[in-house]
Design a protein around this motif. Sequence first.
Motif, PDB file in Angstrom:
ATOM      1  N   ARG A  18     -84.506 -35.149  42.315  1.00 36.05           N
ATOM      2  CA  ARG A  18     -83.525 -35.700  41.376  1.00 36.05           C
ATOM      3  C   ARG A  18     -83.204 -37.019  41.917  1.00 36.05           C
ATOM      4  O   ARG A  18     -82.325 -37.886  41.342  1.00 36.05           O
ATOM      5  N   THR A  19     -84.202 -37.884  42.409  1.00 35.63           N
ATOM      6  CA  THR A  19     -84.080 -39.276  42.820  1.00 35.63           C
ATOM      7  C   THR A  19     -85.393 -40.013  42.396  1.00 35.63           C
ATOM      8  O   THR A  19     -86.405 -39.592  42.323  1.00 35.63           O
ATOM      9  N   ILE A  20     -85.056 -41.185  42.416  1.00 31.79           N
ATOM     10  CA  ILE A  20     -86.549 -42.151  42.195  1.00 31.79           C
ATOM     11  C   ILE A  20     -86.421 -43.128  43.494  1.00 31.79           C
ATOM     12  O   ILE A  20     -85.398 -43.785  43.761  1.00 31.79           O
ATOM     13  N   SER A  21     -87.370 -43.068  44.499  1.00 38.50           N
ATOM     14  CA  SER A  21     -87.420 -43.851  45.653  1.00 38.50           C
ATOM     15  C   SER A  21     -88.780 -44.681  45.667  1.00 38.50           C
ATOM     16  O   SER A  21     -89.280 -44.729  44.489  1.00 38.50           O
ATOM     17  N   ALA A  22     -88.730 -45.245  46.836  1.00 41.04           N
ATOM     18  CA  ALA A  22     -89.952 -46.079  47.223  1.00 41.04           C
ATOM     19  C   ALA A  22     -91.236 -45.256  46.557  1.00 41.04           C
ATOM     20  O   ALA A  22     -92.193 -45.692  46.204  1.00 41.04           O
ATOM     21  N   ALA A  23     -91.372 -43.962  46.910  1.00 40.37           N
ATOM     22  CA  ALA A  23     -92.627 -43.238  46.571  1.00 40.37           C
ATOM     23  C   ALA A  23     -92.152 -41.816  46.059  1.00 40.37           C
ATOM     24  O   ALA A  23     -90.881 -41.413  46.280  1.00 40.37           O
ATOM     25  N   VAL A  24     -93.155 -40.917  45.499  1.00 37.13           N
ATOM     26  CA  VAL A  24     -92.972 -39.748  45.083  1.00 37.13           C
ATOM     27  C   VAL A  24     -92.668 -38.865  46.290  1.00 37.13           C
ATOM     28  O   VAL A  24     -93.627 -38.943  47.171  1.00 37.13           O
ATOM     29  N   THR A  25     -91.794 -38.050  46.175  1.00 36.25           N
ATOM     30  CA  THR A  25     -91.177 -37.029  47.382  1.00 36.25           C
ATOM     31  C   THR A  25     -92.301 -35.947  47.342  1.00 36.25           C
ATOM     32  O   THR A  25     -92.751 -35.591  46.055  1.00 36.25           O
ATOM     33  N   PRO A  26     -92.195 -35.065  48.617  1.00 33.85           N
ATOM     34  CA  PRO A  26     -93.060 -33.884  48.395  1.00 33.85           C
ATOM     35  C   PRO A  26     -92.529 -33.063  47.192  1.00 33.85           C
ATOM     36  O   PRO A  26     -93.583 -32.545  46.636  1.00 33.85           O
ATOM     37  N   GLY A  27     -91.354 -32.794  47.190  1.00 36.63           N
ATOM     38  CA  GLY A  27     -91.034 -31.924  45.755  1.00 36.63           C
ATOM     39  C   GLY A  27     -91.239 -32.418  44.576  1.00 36.63           C
ATOM     40  O   GLY A  27     -91.770 -31.657  43.795  1.00 36.63           O
ATOM     41  N   ALA A  81     -83.501 -38.979  36.378  1.00 34.36           N
ATOM     42  CA  ALA A  81     -82.869 -39.804  37.785  1.00 34.36           C
ATOM     43  C   ALA A  81     -83.302 -41.245  37.216  1.00 34.36           C
ATOM     44  O   ALA A  81     -82.606 -42.053  37.267  1.00 34.36           O
ATOM     45  N   MET A  82     -84.528 -41.478  36.516  1.00 30.89           N
ATOM     46  CA  MET A  82     -84.919 -42.601  36.242  1.00 30.89           C
ATOM     47  C   MET A  82     -84.127 -43.257  35.116  1.00 30.89           C
ATOM     48  O   MET A  82     -83.867 -44.447  35.100  1.00 30.89           O
ATOM     49  N   MET A  83     -83.740 -42.597  33.966  1.00 33.16           N
ATOM     50  CA  MET A  83     -83.079 -42.842  33.086  1.00 33.16           C
ATOM     51  C   MET A  83     -81.525 -43.176  33.355  1.00 33.16           C
ATOM     52  O   MET A  83     -81.142 -44.376  32.892  1.00 33.16           O
ATOM     53  N   ASP A  84     -80.927 -42.690  34.154  1.00 31.39           N
ATOM     54  CA  ASP A  84     -79.720 -42.941  34.951  1.00 31.39           C
ATOM     55  C   ASP A  84     -79.801 -44.209  35.414  1.00 31.39           C
ATOM     56  O   ASP A  84     -78.936 -45.054  35.248  1.00 31.39           O
ATOM     57  N   ARG A  85     -80.663 -44.485  36.229  1.00 31.11           N
ATOM     58  CA  ARG A  85     -80.857 -45.840  37.073  1.00 31.11           C
ATOM     59  C   ARG A  85     -81.023 -46.962  35.761  1.00 31.11           C
ATOM     60  O   ARG A  85     -80.469 -47.910  36.063  1.00 31.11           O
ATOM     61  N   GLY A 148     -94.603 -36.283  25.680  1.00 32.52           N
ATOM     62  CA  GLY A 148     -93.463 -36.243  24.942  1.00 32.52           C
ATOM     63  C   GLY A 148     -92.174 -36.921  25.713  1.00 32.52           C
ATOM     64  O   GLY A 148     -91.457 -37.685  24.856  1.00 32.52           O
ATOM     65  N   LEU A 149     -92.183 -36.510  27.056  1.00 32.28           N
ATOM     66  CA  LEU A 149     -90.877 -36.957  27.786  1.00 32.28           C
ATOM     67  C   LEU A 149     -91.131 -38.443  27.930  1.00 32.28           C
ATOM     68  O   LEU A 149     -89.887 -39.248  27.786  1.00 32.28           O
ATOM     69  N   VAL A 150     -92.273 -39.063  28.073  1.00 34.20           N
ATOM     70  CA  VAL A 150     -92.606 -40.620  28.282  1.00 34.20           C
ATOM     71  C   VAL A 150     -91.852 -41.448  26.806  1.00 34.20           C
ATOM     72  O   VAL A 150     -91.472 -42.453  26.872  1.00 34.20           O
ATOM     73  N   GLU A 151     -92.444 -40.761  25.580  1.00 32.81           N
ATOM     74  CA  GLU A 151     -92.210 -41.469  24.497  1.00 32.81           C
ATOM     75  C   GLU A 151     -90.801 -41.341  24.376  1.00 32.81           C
ATOM     76  O   GLU A 151     -90.185 -42.442  23.743  1.00 32.81           O
ATOM     77  N   ARG A 152     -90.115 -40.075  24.623  1.00 29.81           N
ATOM     78  CA  ARG A 152     -88.780 -39.954  24.288  1.00 29.81           C
ATOM     79  C   ARG A 152     -87.981 -41.101  25.340  1.00 29.81           C
ATOM     80  O   ARG A 152     -86.704 -41.595  24.736  1.00 29.81           O
ATOM     81  N   MET A 153     -88.288 -41.182  26.430  1.00 35.14           N
ATOM     82  CA  MET A 153     -87.723 -42.114  27.361  1.00 35.14           C
ATOM     83  C   MET A 153     -87.785 -43.551  26.905  1.00 35.14           C
ATOM     84  O   MET A 153     -86.833 -44.091  26.930  1.00 35.14           O
ATOM     85  N   ALA A 154     -88.929 -43.827  26.428  1.00 36.15           N
ATOM     86  CA  ALA A 154     -89.186 -45.353  25.761  1.00 36.15           C
ATOM     87  C   ALA A 154     -88.046 -45.391  24.633  1.00 36.15           C
ATOM     88  O   ALA A 154     -87.445 -46.436  24.596  1.00 36.15           O
ATOM     89  N   GLY A 155     -87.952 -44.508  23.882  1.00 29.16           N
ATOM     90  CA  GLY A 155     -87.123 -44.589  22.740  1.00 29.16           C
ATOM     91  C   GLY A 155     -85.536 -44.812  23.136  1.00 29.16           C
ATOM     92  O   GLY A 155     -84.859 -45.485  22.503  1.00 29.16           O
ATOM     93  N   LEU A 156     -85.413 -43.966  24.075  1.00 29.63           N
ATOM     94  CA  LEU A 156     -84.110 -43.643  24.647  1.00 29.63           C
ATOM     95  C   LEU A 156     -83.627 -45.215  25.154  1.00 29.63           C
ATOM     96  O   LEU A 156     -82.269 -45.688  25.065  1.00 29.63           O
ATOM     97  N   ILE A 157     -84.410 -45.888  25.959  1.00 35.79           N
ATOM     98  CA  ILE A 157     -84.172 -47.009  26.749  1.00 35.79           C
ATOM     99  C   ILE A 157     -83.499 -48.095  25.494  1.00 35.79           C
ATOM    100  O   ILE A 157     -82.880 -48.877  25.807  1.00 35.79           O
TER     101      ILE A 157
END
Length: 199
Positions: A18-27, A81-85, A148-157
Motif C-alpha cells: 500500500r505504499t509507493i517508494s523508491a522501488a517495487v517492494t517484494p510484496g 497509494a499512487m493516487m493518494d500521493r 483499465g486501471l491505468v486509463e482510469r487513473m489518468a482520467g481521475l488525475i
Amino acid sequence: RLLAEKAEYMASGAPDVRTISAAVTPGQSRNIQICCHLQDVHKQVLQQLSKLPSATQEVLEGPLQQLELSGVEVISPMFKAMMDRLEEEIQKMYQVDYSLQNPTDTNVADASDYIKEITAGLQHFRMEYLSQFVPSPSPQVGSGVVCGLVERMAGLILVLFIRYASMIRPMSQAGKLKLTKDIADLEIAVSQNLWPLEL
C-alpha cells in the motif's frame, strides 16, 4: 474460479503493498506477477471462447469476470497509494499565486513546482512500477486489467485537477495563463507516462 481464489490467497497483504517508494517492494512484485498471470490466462481463454458452444461460453462468463476482479484486487492497493500521493501534490496548487498582478514572462511560462513534482512522480511510477507488468500497459496493448486501471487513473488525475482548479480565487488574467500552462503540462505528463487523454 479456483485459480482466482488461489491467486487471492497467494497475494501479499503486507503493509508494503500500500505504499509507493523508491522501488517495487517484494510484496508488490509478487502481486504484479499474480496479476500478470491472471491477465494472461484471461486473455488465452477469451481467444478460445468464440470457438466454444454458446452454452459453454455462458458458463465461463462468471469465472472470467472473477479472474478480472482478482487481478484488480491484488494490484489496486498500489494504484490507490499512487493516487493518494498525486492528489496531495495536486492540492499544492493552492500554494501557487494565480493572482499575479505584476507577472513576468518567467512566472507564466515556467511549470509550477507542483506540476514538476507530479510529472516526476508519474515518471517514477511508470519506470519502477508499470514497467514490471508484462506486457507493459499502453494503448497499443489495448485491453486487460492493468490497462483499465491505468486509463482510469489518468482520467481521475485530470478530473481531480479540474475540480481543485475550479476553486482557485482570486485569479488574474496572467494567473489564468499560468493555470492554462499547468493544465497543458499535466496533460503531457499524463499522456507520456500513463495514458493519452485530453481535457
